[in-house]
Design a protein around this motif. Structure first.
Motif, short mmCIF file in Angstrom:
data_model
loop_
_atom_site.label_atom_id
_atom_site.label_comp_id
_atom_site.label_asym_id
_atom_site.label_seq_id
_atom_site.Cartn_x
_atom_site.Cartn_y
_atom_site.Cartn_z
N CYS A 68 -27.44 -1.53 35.56
CA CYS A 68 -26.27 -2.00 34.81
C CYS A 68 -25.46 -3.07 35.54
CB CYS A 68 -25.35 -0.84 34.43
SG CYS A 68 -26.18 0.42 33.48
N ASN A 125 -15.43 -5.11 20.72
CA ASN A 125 -15.32 -3.69 20.37
C ASN A 125 -15.26 -3.45 18.86
OD1 ASN A 125 -13.66 -2.60 23.36
ND2 ASN A 125 -15.68 -2.07 22.64
N LEU A 128 -19.34 -3.29 19.32
CA LEU A 128 -20.07 -2.60 20.38
C LEU A 128 -19.35 -1.34 20.84
CD1 LEU A 128 -21.06 -5.62 22.65
CD2 LEU A 128 -22.62 -4.13 21.40
N LEU A 130 -18.88 0.10 23.57
CA LEU A 130 -18.91 0.02 25.03
C LEU A 130 -17.49 -0.03 25.57
CD1 LEU A 130 -21.64 -2.72 25.59
CD2 LEU A 130 -21.87 -0.30 26.11
N ASP A 131 -17.26 0.64 26.67
CA ASP A 131 -15.95 0.59 27.32
C ASP A 131 -15.89 -0.73 28.10
OD1 ASP A 131 -13.61 0.90 28.65
OD2 ASP A 131 -14.09 2.86 29.52
N LEU A 132 -15.21 -1.70 27.56
CA LEU A 132 -15.16 -3.03 28.17
C LEU A 132 -13.86 -3.27 28.92
CD1 LEU A 132 -16.74 -5.08 25.22
CD2 LEU A 132 -17.86 -4.18 27.26
N SER A 136 -13.86 -0.81 33.87
CA SER A 136 -15.15 -0.22 33.48
C SER A 136 -16.25 -1.27 33.36
CB SER A 136 -15.03 0.49 32.13
OG SER A 136 -13.99 1.41 32.16
N PHE A 137 -15.89 -2.50 33.06
CA PHE A 137 -16.91 -3.52 32.80
C PHE A 137 -16.47 -4.85 33.42
CE2 PHE A 137 -19.90 -6.01 30.18
CZ PHE A 137 -20.99 -5.16 30.17
N ALA A 143 -25.04 -4.14 30.11
CA ALA A 143 -25.22 -2.92 29.31
C ALA A 143 -26.19 -3.18 28.18
CB ALA A 143 -23.87 -2.47 28.74
N SER A 145 -26.90 -2.02 24.42
CA SER A 145 -26.15 -1.36 23.36
C SER A 145 -26.73 -1.76 22.01
CB SER A 145 -24.67 -1.75 23.48
OG SER A 145 -23.89 -0.98 22.59
N TYR B 175 -11.15 2.78 23.80
CA TYR B 175 -11.27 3.62 24.99
C TYR B 175 -9.91 3.76 25.64
CZ TYR B 175 -16.17 2.74 24.20
OH TYR B 175 -17.40 2.68 23.61
#
Lengths: 189, 997
Positions: A68, A125, A128, A130-132, A136-137, A143, A145, B175
Motif C-alpha cells: 500500500c 469519497n 471511493l 477509502l479513508d483519505l 490515513s492516506f 490503495a 478499491s 471517516y
C-alpha cells in the motif's frame, strides 16, 4: 509510430463547470494523464526481496515500497499493488528471470485520471470507500478499491490523487465523476 | 386550539416573510418556521386524516415522532407524500397538501369508516376476508384475490408521483475518530471534549440547527451557552452537519446518515444533490439522541389540539407561537412544570393536572407564581370536540383507580406521560435496552460490548447540567479507548427530577367506552392491544404484527411503551417481563433516491466501451448491450434494417472478408515456470505439449463437472500464455483462476493477470482474410500458409510500428484470424484493416452476423453453456482427456452426468423451410406437447448459407435419436407450435475445409 488515443478521446471537454467559487475557482480539478507507461513486476514468494531490488533499480528508487505504498525514483515510480506485485509507472520493466518472477506491459490497460483541488478528498469519497484523511492516506499511499463495482487503483502522488481505471470502464466512470464533481465546481484541464 | 403568533420571541426571522400554500390556500410564515409551526400560526388545526378511521388529526409534536401532521409536500415530479410537517422547513413557494382524505382533510368522506370502528379492529382483514366462512366456503382463495385489490386501494398513506424523480442523489463515504449523534447539551459537550483532545469529531444533527433542547429554552443563558459551545467546537476543528439523520448503526462502527441537502431550498442549484446517503466509519460512537416524550392513552387523545408538552414549549419558545389560549397540561413527572409556567407567562390560561399526589415545593411555587391552576391526583379522561379540542373530561385517582371528576373547557391539551430515551441506534446493534423502574423507561445496559456510549437524556439523564456532564463522560471513554489521556468524568446516574415519575399509561374509568389511541399513526387503540391479548398474540413481536403497533414510519417511537404496558397489565406481569421490540433501521425514513445514489439511468450499471467504440460508430455501427459491453450489433448500409444488414454481412464474410470488434473477449496473461502445468490442470484437454507459437481450443469445467467456459490459449513463450475466454465469463474465469492459485495450488509459481483492457482485437474472417492482413503487417511473409498455419500464433508489427499479436483461429467457420493490438492503437488497427478490406469488397460485421455464423457452425457460447451443460452434452466429450486429472474430472463421471439420455447439443431446422421459430421454445415429441418436453432451443438465426431458419438447442439423447422424426418447437406464449427437424449441430462446412483452406 502512430499516436495513442485515450479512452476519453471524443468525450473530453476541458473548461470549468458547475458551482464555482466567487473567484471562479473550482474545488475539483480533473485531468486525463495520457500515454501511460505502466508495467507490472511480479515475484514468487521466495523471490520478493530480489525482485524488489530489480524493481527499485528500474525506477531509480532506494528501495521497493512495501504494501500500500509507493516510492518515487529518479526515473519512474513504483507502486506496491499486491503482496507479490509492483507497478512501475513511467518506465519499462527490468528483465526478470522466470525463476524469479514475471513482467507484463499493461500500459494500455488503464486510464490515469489525476484529481486535485481543495475538495479532491470530498469528491473522491463520493465514489471511493477509502479513508483519505491526511493521517490515513498521506502522499505515497496506494490503495486498491472500487468505483461503482469497478476495481480501481488510487495512488496519492506529489501531484495529486492518481486514479488508474480499467480502460473499458474509464469513459463511463469519467462521466459519473464529472457529474459528481460539478457540485464542488469542476475544472477539466 | 386557537394558536396565535406572538408579537416577539422565538428563533424565527421576522424580517423574512415566506409565502407558501396549504391545500391550495396561500399563507405566510417566517424563515425558521417548520411547515407545522407556520400552519399552526395560520390557525390550521386539521392537517391529516388517520390511516383506518380517517379521523381528523393535527400537530402532535414538534419533531420526528410526529403522528398527526403527516402531509404531502411538492407537486408534479417532486410530490413527496408522508412528510412530517414538523420536520419540513418552510421555504418560499412550498406547496403542501393533506393526504388520505377526500375531498379535503377538513371534510373527508372517508370518515364514515370511523362509524364502523368496532369492526376495523386488529386482524379485521384476516378474519373477514381470508379463509373464513361464509365468505370463502368452497371457493378457495379466489374471492380473496378480488378483495385484495380493493383492500390494497384503500391501504397506504399518500400518493407518490408516478413521474421520474428529477433530482440527483449522492453516496458519500465518511471517516472519523468519534461520531457524535445529536447536538443537544450532551452531544455538544461530548463533541467538544473529544475535539479538544485532538480527535477527529463528526457531529451530526437531524434538525436544521445545532442545539437540541437548547433551542426550546426560554432563558437567555441557555442560548448563550449553546452559542458558546458551538463556537468552541468550530475552534477545536470538529466537523458539524445539520439536517443529517443517523438512521442506522451497523457492524464495526459503521453508521448510515441521510443528509437533506436541498429539501429546504426553494430553487436549489441543479448541481446539488437532493440528499446524500453517507456511510460513515467511526472508531467510536457517542449516541446523544435525546428522549421522546410519551403520550398517555385516554379518550380521543388523537384529536387535533392534543400534543406532547415539549412540543408546546417548542412552539412557544422556538417559533414564537402561543399554541392555545386555554390550555390543560397533563403530566406524571416534573418536566411539564416549566412549560406550564412559560405558557401561562405568555398569556394563556393554564391548568396543570398531575397524576401524582405529592408535588415538590419548588414545582408548586414555579407554577403557582405563574398563575397555573394545579390539580394533583388528576389526569385527562376524554377530549371533547370533533375536529379539535373544546373541552376535557378529567379523572382523579382514588383507592380503586380512576374516577370521572368533571370537565373543563379548553382548546389545547398538552400531555407528558414520561420520557423514552432514543435507544434506537443501540438497538440496531442487537443490544437490548433494559427497563429502568425508577425512571419508567428503557435505557441502554451498563456494559456494551462495542465502542458505543449513550449520553444525555438518551441515557435517561433529565436535566441540562447533568447532560453536559454525561456528554463529557462519554467522550472521555472514547478518548481513552483510542489511547488518549483523559480524566474519567463520572457519568450522572439516570434521573434528575426532584420527585419521581409515577407511571401512567392509560386513564380509563369503569363503564365508559373510550377511543384511546396507543399508536395514532396506525389507528391502534388500547382495545386493539387487549384484543390481541385475548386472541393469544401475547408476544410483543406478535402484538406488533397483529395490530401494526409501531410499524412503518413511526418505528415504535410513539406507542411502543404504552402498548407494552397494556400487554403487561393484561398478562399480570411487569413491563420487562413482556419484553421489548427490537428497533431496526432506519430511525426515520430514507428516500429511495438516496439509496440508489447516482447508480441510475445510464449509470445504473457502468458501461464498458471497447477502444474501437468511436471508430465503430463513425463507420455506421448500431450498438447493442452484451453484458456491460456496448458492442456493434450490425453495420447497416443505406436502406437496410437489421435483417438485411446481418444477412449481407454474413454473406460477404463467407464470400470475401469481414472485420468484427472482438475486444470484449476475456484475455488473461498466464505467466510463470508452472504455467503449463496450471493450464493442464484447468483445461479438460492436454496442454502440456502445446508448442510455442501455437494456440489451442480448450474447455474448462467447474468442480462439479459442468462446463464453465471455453476459449483459446496461445503459447507466447516457454513461460507465457495468453488465454481468451468468452465475453460473458471473463470475470468468473479470472476469479476462479486466482482462487485456485491462492488456495489450492499455492505451490505453483504462476501469476494470472487480466489483460482484457490491454488488448483490443478484431476478427478478420473470410477467404480473403490473409490478403487483408498481408496488407497490414510490415513483413507480409509472416502471413504465408506455411509460416502461419491453422492455430498458429505470431507476434509481429503492423504498418506504423504498431505491435500486434495474431492467431489463426476461427469462430465463423471461415479461414480467419484474430488480431490484437495495445488498446490505444485500436483505431489505427481498424483503419489499416478496413483500408485493406474495403477494396476487396469486404465488410464490417456485428454481433448479429457473428451469431448467425457461429450457429451455422454449431459453436457454443454462453447461451448454450448456461451452467447445466456437461462437456458431453455440448458434443465435446472427446476433449475430456482420460489420461489426466483436471478440474471437474472426477465429478463429471457421476452417473447423472453420464446418462445417455441427457439433452445433447443439436441443430434444428423447420420442417417447412419457410417457417421461423424462436429461441426459448421447448422441444417436444410429436403429440406430446406438455411439461418440460424433451429439450429446448438456445439460439436461432436465418442462415444465409442454407436459405432458411436454423437453430441450436438441446434434446434428450442427441440428434441421432431424433433423425427422421418430427419434433415440435412449442412456444405457447409467442408463436405457438412449429414442426422442426433435429439435425447435427455442425450445419455448415462440417469438415472445416473452409477454415483450414
Amino acid at each position: 509510430m502512430v499516436d495513442r488515443i485515450s479512452a476519453l478521446a471524443g468525450f473530453y471537454r476541458t473548461g470549468k463547470f458547475g458551482i464555482l467559487g466567487e473567484d471562479q475557482s473550482a474545488g475539483v480539478i480533473l485531468e486525463d494523464v495520457r500515454d501511460l507507461v505502466l508495467h507490472q513486476i511480479a515475484a514468487w514468494p521466495e523471490s520478493v526481496d530480489a525482485v524488489g531490488k530489480l524493481a527499485a533499480k528500474a525506477a531509480g528508487s532506494k528501495a521497493a515500497p512495501g504494501p500500500c505504498k509507493a516510492e518515487v525514483g529518479s526515473s519512474a515510480s513504483l507502486l506496491r499493488i499486491e503482496p507479490l506485485k509492483w507497478w512501475v509507472v513511467g518506465a519499462e520493466a527490468p528483465d526478470v528471470d522466470a525463476e524469479q518472477g514475471a513482467t507484463l506491459d499493461i500500459s494500455h490497460s488503464r486510464t490515469r485520471i489525476r484529481v486535485t483541488g481543495s475538495q479532491a478528498v470530498s469528491f473522491l469519497n463520493r465514489h471511493l470507500p477509502l479513508d483519505l484523511r491526511e493521517d490515513s492516506f498521506p502522499v505515497g499511499s496506494v490503495a486498491s478499491s472500487a468505483i461503482h463495482h469497478v476495481g480501481v487503483t488510487l495512488w496519492r502522488s506529489e501531484l495529486g490523487y492518481e486514479l488508474f481505471i480499467p480502460r473499458g470502464f474509464a469513459l463511463s466512470l469519467w462521466e459519473g465523476m464529472v457529474e459528481t464533481a460539478t457540485q464542488f465546481g469542476l475544472e477539466v484541464v | 386550539m386557537s394558536a396565535k403568533r406572538l408579537p416577539q420571541g422565538g428563533r424565527i426571522d421576522r424580517d423574512q416573510r415566506i409565502r407558501f400554500t396549504w391545500d391550495g390556500s396561500s399563507m405566510t410564515g417566517y424563515a425558521g418556521d417548520t411547515l407545522a409551526s407556520a400552519l399552526m400560526a395560520n390557525g390550521e388545526t386539521v392537517l391529516g386524516r388517520s390511516f383506518k378511521y380517517h379521523r381528523p388529526r393535527g400537530i402532535m409534536s414538534a419533531g420526528v415522532e410526529e403522528s398527526g401532521a403527516i402531509v404531502t409536500v411538492g407537486q408534479g415530479r417532486r410530490r413527496d407524500p408522508n412528510v412530517k410537517a414538523t420536520m419540513q422547513e418552510l421555504y418560499p413557494g412550498l406547496a403542501a397538501s393533506g393526504q388520505n382524505a377526500w375531498p379535503s382533510v377538513r371534510f373527508d368522506l372517508g370518515a364514515v369508516n370511523g362509524l364502523f370502528g368496532r369492526f376495523f379492529s386488529a386482524g379485521f382483514y384476516y378474519k373477514t376476508f381470508m379463509g373464513l366462512p361464509p365468505m370463502e366456503w368452497g371457493k378457495g382463495t379466489g374471492l380473496w384475490m378480488q378483495y385484495e385489490k380493493i383492500i390494497r386501494r384503500a391501504a397506504g398513506m399518500g400518493v407518490a408521483s408516478r413521474e421520474a424523480d428529477p433530482d440527483v442523489y449522492d453516496h458519500v463515504h465518511g471517516y472519523c475518530d468519534v461520531l457524535v449523534v445529536g447536538s443537544g447539551p450532551a452531544g455538544l459537550s461530548a463533541a467538544l471534549t473529544a475535539a479538544k483532545a485532538g480527535l477527529d469529531v463528526l457531529l451530526v444533527e437531524q434538525d436544521c440547527e445545532l442545539g437540541g433542547d437548547y433551542l426550546n429554552q426560554a432563558d437567555e443563558a441557555s442560548g448563550k451557552k449553546r452559542k458558546d459551545l458551538i463556537a468552541k467546537l468550530e475552534k477545536a476543528g470538529a466537523r458539524m452537519m445539520t439536517r443529517t439523520t443517523a438512521f442506522g448503526l451497523y457492524d464495526y462502527g459503521t453508521a448510515g446518515l441521510l443528509e437533506r441537502v436541498t429539501d429546504h431550498i426553494a430553487s436549489p442549484d441543479k448541481h446539488l444533490p437532493r440528499h446524500r446517503f453517507w456511510t460513515v466509519r467511526a472508531k467510536q460512537t457517542i449516541v446523544a439522541t435525546g428522549a421522546l416524550e410519551r403520550q398517555v392513552a385516554f379518550g380521543n387523545n388523537d384529536r387535533p389540539g392534543v400534543m406532547n408538552v415539549a412540543a408546546g414549549r417548542s412552539y412557544l419558545n422556538r417559533y414564537g407561537i402561543l399554541p392555545g389560549q386555554d390550555i390543560v397540561v397533563a403530566t406524571n413527572n416534573d418536566s411539564a412544570y416549566a412549560t406550564a409556567a412559560e405558557l401561562a407567562s405568555a398569556g394563556a390560561t393554564v391548568s396543570l393536572l398531575d397524576a401524582r399526589a405529592t408535588i415538590p415545593e419548588s414545582m408548586m411555587s414555579l407554577v403557582g407564581n405563574s398563575g397555573v391552576n394545579l390539580h394533583t391526583r388528576s389526569a385527562p379522561l376524554n377530549v371533547r370536540g370533533s375536529h379539535g379540542v373544546n373541552g376535557l373530561d378529567f379523572a382523579v385517582a382514588g383507592q380503586g383507580g380512576w374516577s370521572a371528576q368533571g370537565s373543563e373547557s379548553c382548546d389545547l391539551v398538552l400531555v407528558s406521560g414520561g420520557w423514552s430515551p432514543v435507544v434506537h441506534l443501540l438497538s440496531h446493534r442487537g443490544i437490548r435496552p433494559v427497563w429502568n423502574v425508577e425512571q419508567a423507561c428503557f435505557v441502554g445496559p451498563d456494559e456494551v460490548n462495542e465502542p458505543i456510549y449513550m449520553a444525555g437524556s438518551a441515557a435517561a439523564v433529565w436535566n441540562i447540567e447533568d447532560c453536559l456532564t454525561s456528554g463529557e463522560s462519554a467522550a472521555t471513554k472514547a478518548i481513552k479507548a483510542l489511547g488518549g489521556k483523559a480524566r474519567q468524568k463520572k457519568a450522572p446516574a439516570p434521573g434528575g427530577w426532584e420527585s419521581p415519575i409515577e407511571p401512567l399509561y392509560e386513564v380509563t374509568v369503569s363503564g365508559r367506552q373510550l377511543k384511546s389511541f396507543v399508536d395514532p399513526q396506525h389507528d391502534v387503540t388500547t382495545e386493539d392491544v387487549r384484543l390481541a391479548h385475548r386472541e393469544g398474540f401475547v408476544s410483543v413481536e406478535h402484538l406488533k404484527r397483529y395490530t401494526t403497533l409501531g410499524m412503518a414510519t413511526d418505528g415504535g417511537k410513539v406507542g411502543n411503551i404504552i402498548g407494552l404496558a397494556l400487554m403487561a397489565d393484561a398478562q399480570g406481569k411487569e413491563i420487562p417481563e413482556v419484553g421489548t421490540t427490537t428497533f431496526r433501521p432506519p430511525y426515520t425514513p430514507v428516500s429511495i433516491g438516496a439509496l440508489k445514489g447516482r447508480n441510475v439511468d445510464g449509470h445504473f450499471r457502468p458501461l464498458r466501451r471497447t477502444p474501437m467504440h468511436v471508430w465503430n460508430l463513425d463507420h455506421g455501427a448500431t450498438m447493442t448491450m452484451a453484458g456491460l459491453w456496448h458492442r456493434p450489433w450490425y453495420f447497416a448500409r443505406k436502406g437496410e434494417g437489421i435483417s438485411e444488414a446481418y444477412v449481407r454481412e454474413t454473406e460477404t464474410t463467407r464470400r470475401t472478408v469481414g472485420l468484427c470488434d472482438v475486444t470484449s473477449l476475456g484475455k488473461i496473461a498466464i505467466q510463470g515456470p508452472d504455467a503449463t502445468e496450471f493450464l493442464n490442470r484447468i483445461y479438460t484437454n492436454p496442454f502440456a505439449k502445446l508448442p510455442i507459437g501455437k494456440a489451442r481450443y480448450g474447455i474448462m469445467l467447474r468442480d462439479d463437472g459442468i462446463v464453465m467456459d471455453d476459449g483459446t490459449t496461445w503459447r507466447l513463450s516457454e513461460t507465457d500464455y495468453f488465454m481468451t475466454t468468452t465475453t460473458a465469463h471473463a470475470g468468473k474465469v479470472m476469479v476462479f483462476l486466482e482462487e485456485l492459485l491462492q488456495t489450492r495450488w499455492q505451490d505453483l509459481r504462476v501469476h494470472v493477470t487480466s489483460v482484457s483492457e490491454q488488448w483490443a482485437g478484431s476478427a478478420v474472417a473470410g477467404p480473403k482474410s490473409r490478403e487483408v492482413l498481408e496488407a497490414c503487417v510490415e513483413d507480409p511473409s509472416v502471413m504465408s500458409n506455411d509460416a502461419f498455419p491453422f492455430m498458429g500464433v505470431i507476434e509481429t508489427t503492423l504498418k506504423g510500428g504498431i505491435p500486434c499479436r495474431i492467431a489463426r483461429i476461427s469462430f465463423s467457420g471461415e479461414m480467419a484470424f484474430e488480431a490484437y493490438v495495445p488498446s490505444d492503437y485500436a483505431s489505427a488497427l481498424m483503419d489499416l484493416l478496413w483500408a485493406a478490406a474495403e477494396p476487396l469488397d469486404g465488410c464490417l460485421y456485428g454481433l448479429e452476423a457473428l451469431g448467425a455464423m457461429r450457429i451455422e457452425k454449431g459453436h457454443v457460447t454462453g447461451a448454450e453453456l448456461d451452467g447445466r451443460v456437461t462437456i458431453d452434452d455440448a458434443g465435446l466429450g472427446k476433449m475430456a482427456s482420460p489420461a489426466k486429472s483436471f478440474i471437474g474430472s472426477a465429478m463429471r463421471n457421476r452417473p447423472e452426468l453420464m446418462r445417455e439420455d441427457r439433452p445433447r447439443l443439436v441443430g434444428i431446422k423447420p420442417k417447412d423451410a419457410s417457417q421461423t421459430f424462436n429461441a426459448g421454445s421447448i422441444l417436444c415429441a410429436e403429440g406430446k406437447v406438455s411439461g418440460l418436453g424433451e429439450g429446448w432451443i438456445t439460439a436461432v438465426t436465418h442462415s444465409p448459407a442454407m436459405g432458411h431458419w436454423i437453430g441450436l438447442g438441446f434434446i434428450s439423447s442427441g440428434y441421432e435419436a431424433w433423425e427422421g422424426k418430427t419434433v415440435i418447437a412449442a412456444d405457447p406464449v409467442r408463436k405457438g407450435n412449429i414442426e422442426v427437424e433435429i439435425i447435427s449441430p455442425h450445419m455448415y462446412d462440417p469438415d472445416g475445409e473452409r477454415m483450414y483452406g
